[in-house]
Write an enzyme that holds these catalytic residues in place. Structure first.
Site, PDB file in Angstrom:
ATOM      1  N   GLN A  69       0.471  -1.235  -0.306  1.00  0.00           N
ATOM      2  CA  GLN A  69       0.149  -0.110  -0.004  1.00  0.00           C
ATOM      3  C   GLN A  69       0.997   1.481   0.689  1.00  0.00           C
ATOM      4  OE1 GLN A  69      -2.038   2.124   3.447  1.00  0.00           O
ATOM      5  NE2 GLN A  69      -4.321   0.945   1.852  1.00  0.00           N
ATOM      6  N   CYS A  99      -6.506   6.600   5.395  1.00  0.00           N
ATOM      7  CA  CYS A  99      -5.997   7.380   6.172  1.00  0.00           C
ATOM      8  C   CYS A  99      -6.529   8.581   7.222  1.00  0.00           C
ATOM      9  CB  CYS A  99      -4.187   6.847   5.662  1.00  0.00           C
ATOM     10  SG  CYS A  99      -3.237   7.882   7.521  1.00  0.00           S
ATOM     11  N   GLY A 223     -10.317  -5.953  10.379  1.00  0.00           N
ATOM     12  CA  GLY A 223      -9.162  -4.676  11.039  1.00  0.00           C
ATOM     13  C   GLY A 223      -8.111  -5.344  12.198  1.00  0.00           C
TER      14      GLY A 223
HETATM   15  C1  LIG Z   1      -4.491   1.147  14.069  1.00  0.00           C
HETATM   16  C2  LIG Z   1      -4.677   1.198  12.933  1.00  0.00           C
HETATM   17  C3  LIG Z   1      -3.564   1.179  11.479  1.00  0.00           C
HETATM   18  C4  LIG Z   1      -4.528   1.697  10.185  1.00  0.00           C
HETATM   19  N1  LIG Z   1      -3.555   1.663   9.365  1.00  0.00           N
HETATM   20  C5  LIG Z   1      -3.904   1.552   8.497  1.00  0.00           C
HETATM   21  C6  LIG Z   1      -3.226   1.489   7.248  1.00  0.00           C
HETATM   22  O1  LIG Z   1      -1.519   1.390   6.958  1.00  0.00           O
HETATM   23  N2  LIG Z   1      -3.662   1.851   6.293  1.00  0.00           N
HETATM   24  C7  LIG Z   1      -5.393   1.576   6.184  1.00  0.00           C
HETATM   25  O2  LIG Z   1      -5.746   1.885   4.530  1.00  0.00           O
HETATM   26  N3  LIG Z   1      -6.148   1.661   6.651  1.00  0.00           N
HETATM   27  C8  LIG Z   1      -5.338   1.290   8.208  1.00  0.00           C
HETATM   28  N4  LIG Z   1      -6.264   1.517   9.242  1.00  0.00           N
HETATM   29  C9  LIG Z   1      -7.870   1.006   8.851  1.00  0.00           C
HETATM   30  C10 LIG Z   1      -8.404   0.065   8.720  1.00  0.00           C
HETATM   31  O3  LIG Z   1      -7.115  -0.793   7.502  1.00  0.00           O
HETATM   32  C11 LIG Z   1      -9.899  -0.772   8.973  1.00  0.00           C
HETATM   33  O4  LIG Z   1      -9.908   0.154   7.312  1.00  0.00           O
HETATM   34  C12 LIG Z   1     -10.218   0.367  10.223  1.00  0.00           C
HETATM   35  O5  LIG Z   1      -9.368  -0.471  11.118  1.00  0.00           O
HETATM   36  C13 LIG Z   1     -11.837  -0.566   9.951  1.00  0.00           C
HETATM   37  O6  LIG Z   1     -11.844  -2.247  10.122  1.00  0.00           O
HETATM   38  P1  LIG Z   1     -12.064  -2.724  11.113  1.00  0.00           P
HETATM   39  O7  LIG Z   1     -13.304  -1.809  11.754  1.00  0.00           O
HETATM   40  O8  LIG Z   1     -12.068  -4.165  10.496  1.00  0.00           O
HETATM   41  O9  LIG Z   1     -10.969  -2.759  12.464  1.00  0.00           O
HETATM   42  C14 LIG Z   1      -5.946   1.526  10.333  1.00  0.00           C
HETATM   43  C15 LIG Z   1      -6.935   1.084  11.534  1.00  0.00           C
HETATM   44  C16 LIG Z   1      -6.307   0.604  12.496  1.00  0.00           C
HETATM   45  C17 LIG Z   1      -7.007   0.671  13.931  1.00  0.00           C
END
Ligand SMILES: Cc1cc2nc3c(=O)[nH]c(=O)nc-3n(C[C@H](O)[C@H](O)[C@H](O)COP(=O)(O)O)c2cc1C
Length: 322
Positions: A69, A99, A223
């Site tokens: 990414q 992000c 995630g």
């Molecule tokens: C600690 C953390 C770091 C993340 N880093 C990224 C990232 O590097 N790139 C990205 O596209 N999304 C990032 N996200 C978003 C996640 O990919 C995801 O879209 C978000 O957590 C919602 O999904 P979930 O409810 O299953 O956690 C991050 C989320 C968290 C909590």
């Protein structure tokens, strides 16, 4: 599902999570049936300037399917960075448009690209032109509640040559907490022909199936629910295939999985980094253990990796939180 010409087998992918979903976590989740994973967001500018620190973010490692990414704001730099990222042999390249962090969005990248759809489209176009692997985009529902534009942006990305779109059903303003908006994911699915991956708040088989059924999405991405619980992929796969709800593995097994994950981290990172980063991973693995709060405090104070053995002994002595 297909991402361009890449066949994806299974039911759920591991989401990119900076500082969390590192190579070790991606490999552990893969072993529990995550269909693919995406690496931590990597600065296009940094890699075009020769920064080698982010190499591990772009390295596929021992997983079935992997996307590297990138984030950035300049189409030309993104294209150059994509060529560099392609040299690490990812199965596809993902562009970050979600992000919320000021370090990324403050300079117009990540979720801020949702405010500049023409620029976002231009970035996709240039990256698609520059590489031979499929290009995907991960976005939110919009910047804020007054500018929900995932449908328009997804259509623009499709026209620019993107092979798949992941939608996290929250605005940038919502960060990570209010419930995920499944309607916007459904609307994106109905608006484009390329694969749509639904993301947000999936924690188990039931929420995974709801994401599929309600939105009609082609795939789902998990995630935070995988933190300290990589077996969530096995649980989701089983529920979708058979409707059976698998319990988490027993405590002793969970602690072995934790040690395996931290062992993998040691293969890829320095001891000091592993020590510091093991604190949060170990704390997540304490879920479901009696007196978890006290154990988590111990995890927060890990000073060397032998502390982990003491924590495992203590956790086993405490037992499951019935
Ligand atoms: C600690 C953390 C770091 C993340 N880093 C990224 C990232 O590097 N790139 C990205 O596209 N999304 C990032 N996200 C978003 C996640 O990919 C995801 O879209 C978000 O957590 C919602 O999904 P979930 O409810 O299953 O956690 C991050 C989320 C968290 C909590």
């Amino acid at each position: 599902m297909k991402i361009g010409n890449v066949e994806i087998k299974g039911y759920a992918a591991l989401a990119p999570m900076a500082g969390v979903a590192d190579r070790a976590m991606r490999e552990i989740c893969d072993s529990f049936g995550a269909a693919y994973s995406i690496g931590e967001l990597t600065s296009a500018k940094a890699i075009t300037l020769g920064d080698r620190k982010s190499e591990s973010f772009l390295t596929k490692g021992n997983v079935k399917v992997f996307g590297g990414q990138l984030f950035g704001t300049e189409p030309e730099t993104m294209a150059k960075a994509a060529v560099e990222a392609e040299s690490y042999n990812p199965d596809f390249i993902d562009i970050n448009m979600g992000c919320p962090a000021p370090k990324v969005a403050g300079s117009g990248g990540g979720s801020a690209l949702m405010k500049t759809p023409k620029l976002a489209e231009q970035i996709v176009k240039e990256v698609v032109k520059a590489v031979n692997v499929p290009v995907t985009v991960k976005m939110r529902s919009g910047w804020d509640s007054n500018s929900i534009n995932a449908v328009e942006l997804a259509k623009a990305c499709e026209a620019a040559g993107a092979s798949a779109i992941t939608v996290h059903g929250r605005t940038r303003a919502q960060m990570y907490s209010p419930p995920c908006d499944l309607d916007i994911i459904k609307a994106v699915k109905q608006a484009v022909k390329i694969s749509v991956i639904g993301n947000g708040d999936i924690t188990d088989g039931i929420s995974a199936k709801k994401m599929y059924d309600y939105t009609g999405c082609d795939f789902i991405m998990v995630g935070r629910a995988a933190n300290g619980a990589p077996w969530v992929f096995k649980q989701i796969n089983e529920y979708i295939k058979t409707g059976a709800i698998l319990p988490p593995p027993p405590l002793e097994e969970r602690l072995k999985i934790m040690m395996k994950q931290i062992g993998l981290m040691q293969k890829y990172k320095s001891d000091i980094t592993v020590t510091l980063e093991s604190r949060k991973h170990a704390a997540w693995y304490m879920k479901g253990v009696r007196n978890a709060a006290a154990l988590r405090r111990m995890c927060g104070e890990i000073k060397n990796l032998s502390d982990l053995e003491i924590i495992c002994e203590k956790a086993l002595a405490e037992g499951e939180d019935m």
